[in-house]
Design a protein around this motif. Structure first.
Motif, PDB file in Angstrom:
ATOM      1  N   VAL A   1      20.363  11.971  31.255  1.00 30.57           N
ATOM      2  CA  VAL A   1      21.177  12.935  30.506  1.00 30.57           C
ATOM      3  C   VAL A   1      22.349  12.178  29.899  1.00 30.57           C
ATOM      4  N   ARG A   2      22.742  12.539  28.693  1.00 34.17           N
ATOM      5  CA  ARG A   2      23.744  11.730  27.986  1.00 34.17           C
ATOM      6  C   ARG A   2      25.138  12.332  27.996  1.00 34.17           C
ATOM      7  N   ALA A   3      25.310  13.560  28.485  1.00 33.07           N
ATOM      8  CA  ALA A   3      26.637  14.182  28.464  1.00 33.07           C
ATOM      9  C   ALA A   3      26.823  15.052  29.703  1.00 33.07           C
ATOM     10  N   VAL A   4      28.061  15.077  30.202  1.00 34.29           N
ATOM     11  CA  VAL A   4      28.413  15.898  31.350  1.00 34.29           C
ATOM     12  C   VAL A   4      29.668  16.699  31.014  1.00 34.29           C
ATOM     13  N   GLU A   5      29.621  18.001  31.302  1.00 33.43           N
ATOM     14  CA  GLU A   5      30.802  18.840  31.212  1.00 33.43           C
ATOM     15  C   GLU A   5      31.331  19.010  32.630  1.00 33.43           C
ATOM     16  N   THR A   6      32.528  18.490  32.894  1.00 34.96           N
ATOM     17  CA  THR A   6      33.128  18.658  34.211  1.00 34.96           C
ATOM     18  C   THR A   6      34.162  19.778  34.157  1.00 34.96           C
ATOM     19  N   ALA A   7      34.385  20.408  35.306  1.00 36.89           N
ATOM     20  CA  ALA A   7      35.315  21.534  35.374  1.00 36.89           C
ATOM     21  C   ALA A   7      35.862  21.620  36.785  1.00 36.89           C
ATOM     22  N   GLY A   8      36.884  22.469  36.953  1.00 38.31           N
ATOM     23  CA  GLY A   8      37.484  22.624  38.275  1.00 38.31           C
ATOM     24  C   GLY A   8      38.435  21.489  38.575  1.00 38.31           C
TER      25      GLY A   8
ATOM     26  N   HIS B   1      35.873  17.388  29.806  1.00 29.57           N
ATOM     27  CA  HIS B   1      36.441  18.109  30.947  1.00 29.57           C
ATOM     28  C   HIS B   1      37.102  19.393  30.478  1.00 29.57           C
ATOM     29  N   LYS B   2      36.845  20.500  31.196  1.00 29.81           N
ATOM     30  CA  LYS B   2      37.445  21.788  30.861  1.00 29.81           C
ATOM     31  C   LYS B   2      38.864  21.842  31.413  1.00 29.81           C
ATOM     32  N   CYS B   3      39.828  22.197  30.559  1.00 32.36           N
ATOM     33  CA  CYS B   3      41.241  22.241  30.939  1.00 32.36           C
ATOM     34  C   CYS B   3      41.854  23.547  30.462  1.00 32.36           C
ATOM     35  N   THR B   4      42.827  24.039  31.219  1.00 34.87           N
ATOM     36  CA  THR B   4      43.523  25.261  30.817  1.00 34.87           C
ATOM     37  C   THR B   4      44.984  24.996  30.472  1.00 34.87           C
ATOM     38  N   SER B   5      45.373  23.729  30.422  1.00 33.57           N
ATOM     39  CA  SER B   5      46.754  23.386  30.090  1.00 33.57           C
ATOM     40  C   SER B   5      46.795  22.014  29.449  1.00 33.57           C
ATOM     41  N   VAL B   6      47.869  21.754  28.719  1.00 37.68           N
ATOM     42  CA  VAL B   6      48.039  20.447  28.086  1.00 37.68           C
ATOM     43  C   VAL B   6      48.190  19.360  29.146  1.00 37.68           C
ATOM     44  N   ARG B   7      48.916  19.641  30.220  1.00 44.31           N
ATOM     45  CA  ARG B   7      49.135  18.608  31.241  1.00 44.31           C
ATOM     46  C   ARG B   7      47.824  18.193  31.906  1.00 44.31           C
TER      47      ARG B   7
ATOM     48  N   ASP C   1      36.000  11.575  27.528  1.00 42.27           N
ATOM     49  CA  ASP C   1      35.780  11.359  26.096  1.00 42.27           C
ATOM     50  C   ASP C   1      36.284  12.518  25.251  1.00 42.27           C
ATOM     51  N   ALA C   2      36.389  13.695  25.843  1.00 47.23           N
ATOM     52  CA  ALA C   2      36.853  14.886  25.133  1.00 47.23           C
ATOM     53  C   ALA C   2      37.308  15.892  26.172  1.00 47.23           C
ATOM     54  N   VAL C   3      38.006  16.916  25.705  1.00 49.46           N
ATOM     55  CA  VAL C   3      38.391  18.019  26.591  1.00 49.46           C
ATOM     56  C   VAL C   3      38.012  19.339  25.943  1.00 49.46           C
ATOM     57  N   SER C   4      37.584  20.282  26.768  1.00 50.31           N
ATOM     58  CA  SER C   4      37.393  21.660  26.343  1.00 50.31           C
ATOM     59  C   SER C   4      38.638  22.420  26.768  1.00 50.31           C
TER      60      SER C   4
ATOM     61  N   PRO D   1      40.956  31.165  33.724  1.00 46.86           N
ATOM     62  CA  PRO D   1      41.871  30.751  32.662  1.00 46.86           C
ATOM     63  C   PRO D   1      43.087  29.980  33.152  1.00 46.86           C
ATOM     64  N   GLY D   2      43.124  29.635  34.436  1.00 47.87           N
ATOM     65  CA  GLY D   2      44.312  28.978  34.971  1.00 47.87           C
ATOM     66  C   GLY D   2      45.410  29.984  35.251  1.00 47.87           C
ATOM     67  N   GLU D   3      46.606  29.459  35.457  1.00 47.85           N
ATOM     68  CA  GLU D   3      47.714  30.321  35.868  1.00 47.85           C
ATOM     69  C   GLU D   3      48.876  30.321  34.871  1.00 47.85           C
TER      70      GLU D   3
END
Length: 320
Positions: free
Chosen positions: A90-97, A116-122, A133-136, A146-148
């Motif tokens: 597989v050539r791509a992974v979406e990480t989260a949490g 990587h999935k992010c809910t904030s700039v930090r 390589d990128a962020v969602s 949605p984070g806090e």
């Protein structure tokens, strides 16, 4: 986004529990987007390997695997799941949490692209610093977690674009051509859709799920588990009302076991059996923009055609 993942259109399907399986992932990829298999739905490396093989039999286009890193006493076999991903090429992974830092060396050494999935700039800056390589970037509108910070995408996306050097994919509130064009204007390189892809004929879910989403308005989601700092946006139903009453009554003394009956083990009952009022299940505010249940091919083609028209007509007129 298209160059990074080797896809035709800048549209990604996010990982979704009991939904991100081979039928949906392959349909999104065949339509020119980036489909995603959700590893934790499969649970074991063996079952993940089988699902990846099934997806490869259904598409020759790139697709990703979602790995969500959860705090847990009995953690999933993450090393084994990663082995399955690497062996399957597989050539791509979406990480989260939680941060994928502990696994980045293996993923990058194998040449995988990591978003990587992010809910904030930090958090997005941290993902960039460890080599993603990128962020969602998930705005407050999104279904699921949605984070806090409660920052909507009209603010979060341009803030992230100001700070980051790696590509940004917009997630939360994405449903149509207007979403795509707006996301591009705000600094993203494409969009990530969850709830919208859930409401397609290719999603392997019960028809009752489709009906519930189409019937919902933008006012029909609620935030649960906020007192536990594990906030989740879910579709409103009687079970969710019970959760909210329990949270209000228990206040600072709330523990997960107080609401476990309405939260734990729900997804199979909802997505497979169609018991849409059995408990809390993730759904974005974007349900208010969803009025039909097309195929993934129809949906992605419509988005791209209408986005081109929108840019060439409405927006072009503004600079004449």
């Amino acid at each position: 986004m298209t160059r990074l993942f080797g896809i035709k259109h800048p549209i990604m399907q996010g990982g979704m529990h009991y939904v991100g399986l081979a039928p949906l992932a392959s349909a999104v990829s065949n339509a020119g987007g980036l489909g995603t298999i959700t590893a934790l739905t499969l649970g074991t490396p063996e079952r993940l390997s089988d699902e990846i093989s099934r997806c490869k039999a259904m598409t020759d286009k790139p697709f990703a695997v979602n790995l969500t890193f959860l705090p847990s006493v009995n953690a999933p076999d993450y090393p084994g799941l990663i082995d399955a991903i690497l062996k399957a090429d597989v050539r791509a992974v979406e990480t989260a949490g939680r941060s994928p830092a502990d696994y980045m060396e293996r993923l990058k050494d194998a040449g995988l692209k990591v978003i990587h999935k992010c809910t904030s700039v930090r958090h997005a800056l941290k993902a960039q610093s460890i080599g993603c390589d990128a962020v969602s970037v998930d705005g407050f509108e999104c279904g699921g977690h949605p984070g806090e910070d409660d920052i909507p995408n009209m603010i979060l996306l341009p803030r992230a674009a100001d700070e980051l050097e790696i590509p940004i994919v917009a997630s939360g509130g994405m449903a149509d051509a207007r979403s795509l064009v707006a996301a591009l204007a705000l600094g993203a390189e494409g969009i990530n859709m969850g709830t919208r892809f859930l409401a397609t004929t290719d999603a392997p879910v019960h028809e009752n799920v489709h009906k519930a989403i189409v019937a919902a308005s933008e006012r029909d989601t609620r935030l649960v588990m906020r007192p536990l700092r594990n906030t989740e946006r879910v579709l409103s139903n009687p079970a969710v009302d019970t959760i909210l009453r329990t949270e209000a009554a228990r206040g600072s003394e709330l523990v997960f076991s107080d609401i476990a009956e309405q939260v734990a083990g729900i997804y199979g009952r909802v997505m497979v059996d169609g018991e849409t009022e059995a408990g809390a299940w993730s759904c974005g505010m974007v349900a208010g923009l969803i009025n039909d249940v097309p195929t993934c091919e129809e949906l992605i083609s419509r988005i791209m055609d209408e986005a081109e028209t929108l840019i060439q007509t409405r927006l072009a007129r503004l600079v004449l």
